[in-house]
Design a protein around this motif. Structure first.
Motif, PDB file in Angstrom:
ATOM      1  N   VAL A 117       0.847  -1.184   0.000  1.00 17.44           N
ATOM      2  CA  VAL A 117       0.000   0.000   0.000  1.00 17.44           C
ATOM      3  C   VAL A 117       0.884   1.236   0.000  1.00 17.44           C
ATOM      4  O   VAL A 117       1.830   1.333   0.783  1.00 17.44           O
ATOM      5  CB  VAL A 117      -0.911   0.010   1.239  1.00 17.44           C
ATOM      6  N   ALA A 129      -4.744   6.692  -0.898  1.00 16.51           N
ATOM      7  CA  ALA A 129      -4.277   5.316  -0.807  1.00 16.51           C
ATOM      8  C   ALA A 129      -4.969   4.463  -1.860  1.00 16.51           C
ATOM      9  O   ALA A 129      -6.135   4.693  -2.184  1.00 16.51           O
ATOM     10  CB  ALA A 129      -4.573   4.749   0.576  1.00 16.51           C
ATOM     11  N   SER A 130      -4.238   3.491  -2.363  1.00 11.77           N
ATOM     12  CA  SER A 130      -4.821   2.564  -3.321  1.00 11.77           C
ATOM     13  C   SER A 130      -5.441   1.388  -2.575  1.00 11.77           C
ATOM     14  O   SER A 130      -4.942   0.982  -1.533  1.00 11.77           O
ATOM     15  CB  SER A 130      -3.761   2.056  -4.311  1.00 11.77           C
ATOM     16  N   GLY A 131      -6.528   0.854  -3.107  1.00 14.58           N
ATOM     17  CA  GLY A 131      -7.137  -0.333  -2.533  1.00 14.58           C
ATOM     18  C   GLY A 131      -8.052  -0.039  -1.364  1.00 14.58           C
ATOM     19  O   GLY A 131      -8.256   1.100  -0.962  1.00 14.58           O
ATOM     20  N   TYR A 187      -9.662  -0.499   2.643  1.00 13.23           N
ATOM     21  CA  TYR A 187      -9.110  -0.369   3.990  1.00 13.23           C
ATOM     22  C   TYR A 187     -10.211  -0.650   4.997  1.00 13.23           C
ATOM     23  O   TYR A 187     -11.400  -0.574   4.673  1.00 13.23           O
ATOM     24  CB  TYR A 187      -8.539   1.024   4.219  1.00 13.23           C
ATOM     25  N   ARG A 208      -5.490  -2.456   6.890  1.00 16.37           N
ATOM     26  CA  ARG A 208      -6.181  -3.368   5.976  1.00 16.37           C
ATOM     27  C   ARG A 208      -6.117  -4.759   6.589  1.00 16.37           C
ATOM     28  O   ARG A 208      -5.063  -5.370   6.623  1.00 16.37           O
ATOM     29  CB  ARG A 208      -5.550  -3.352   4.596  1.00 16.37           C
ATOM     30  N   TYR A 248      -0.163   0.326   7.701  1.00 12.92           N
ATOM     31  CA  TYR A 248       0.767   1.028   6.825  1.00 12.92           C
ATOM     32  C   TYR A 248       0.831   2.503   7.228  1.00 12.92           C
ATOM     33  O   TYR A 248      -0.181   3.078   7.640  1.00 12.92           O
ATOM     34  CB  TYR A 248       0.318   0.921   5.360  1.00 12.92           C
TER      35      TYR A 248
END
Length: 114
Positions: free
Chosen positions: A2, A24-26, A28, A98, A103
């Motif tokens: 991440v 942020a990608s993705g 959570y 996540r 992170y």
């Protein structure tokens, strides 16, 4: 992996405002902001769950507001900081949880002058 991209720190006079952003990608479970002042431990500022539940440190309640913008590829969390005080001076870190993995962003400096 991440990647958290922070922006929005800077220098402001007491009583002023700043807005921090963290992209942020993705997906959570929780995103939020922590801060660390010189010589002090890192402390929670505010968090927000994917469902929108928020939590604040007592020291920022009524002055800071956390919010989020969710997308299929990117999620962004914001921290609107109003009525800033010199004691808010710190490096502010974005945090993402996540499942069981946490992170951290690289940190952004917020300096409040008296």
């Amino acid at each position: 992996q991440v990647q958290l991209v922070e922006s929005g720190g800077g220098l402001v006079q007491a009583g002023g405002s700043l807005r921090l952003s963290c992209a942020a990608s993705g997906q959570y479970n929780v995103m939020g902001w922590y801060r660390q002042a010189p010589g002090k431990q890192r402390e929670l500022v505010a968090t927000i769950t994917y469902g929108g539940s928020t939590n604040y440190a007592d020291s920022v309640k009524g002055r800071f507001t956390i919010s989020s913008s969710r997308g299929s590829a990117k999620n962004t969390v914001y921290l609107q900081m109003n009525s800033l005080k010199p004691e808010d001076t710190a490096v502010y870190y974005c945090y993402l949880l996540r499942v069981v993995a946490g992170y951290w962003g690289q940190g952004t400096q917020v300096t409040v002058s008296s």
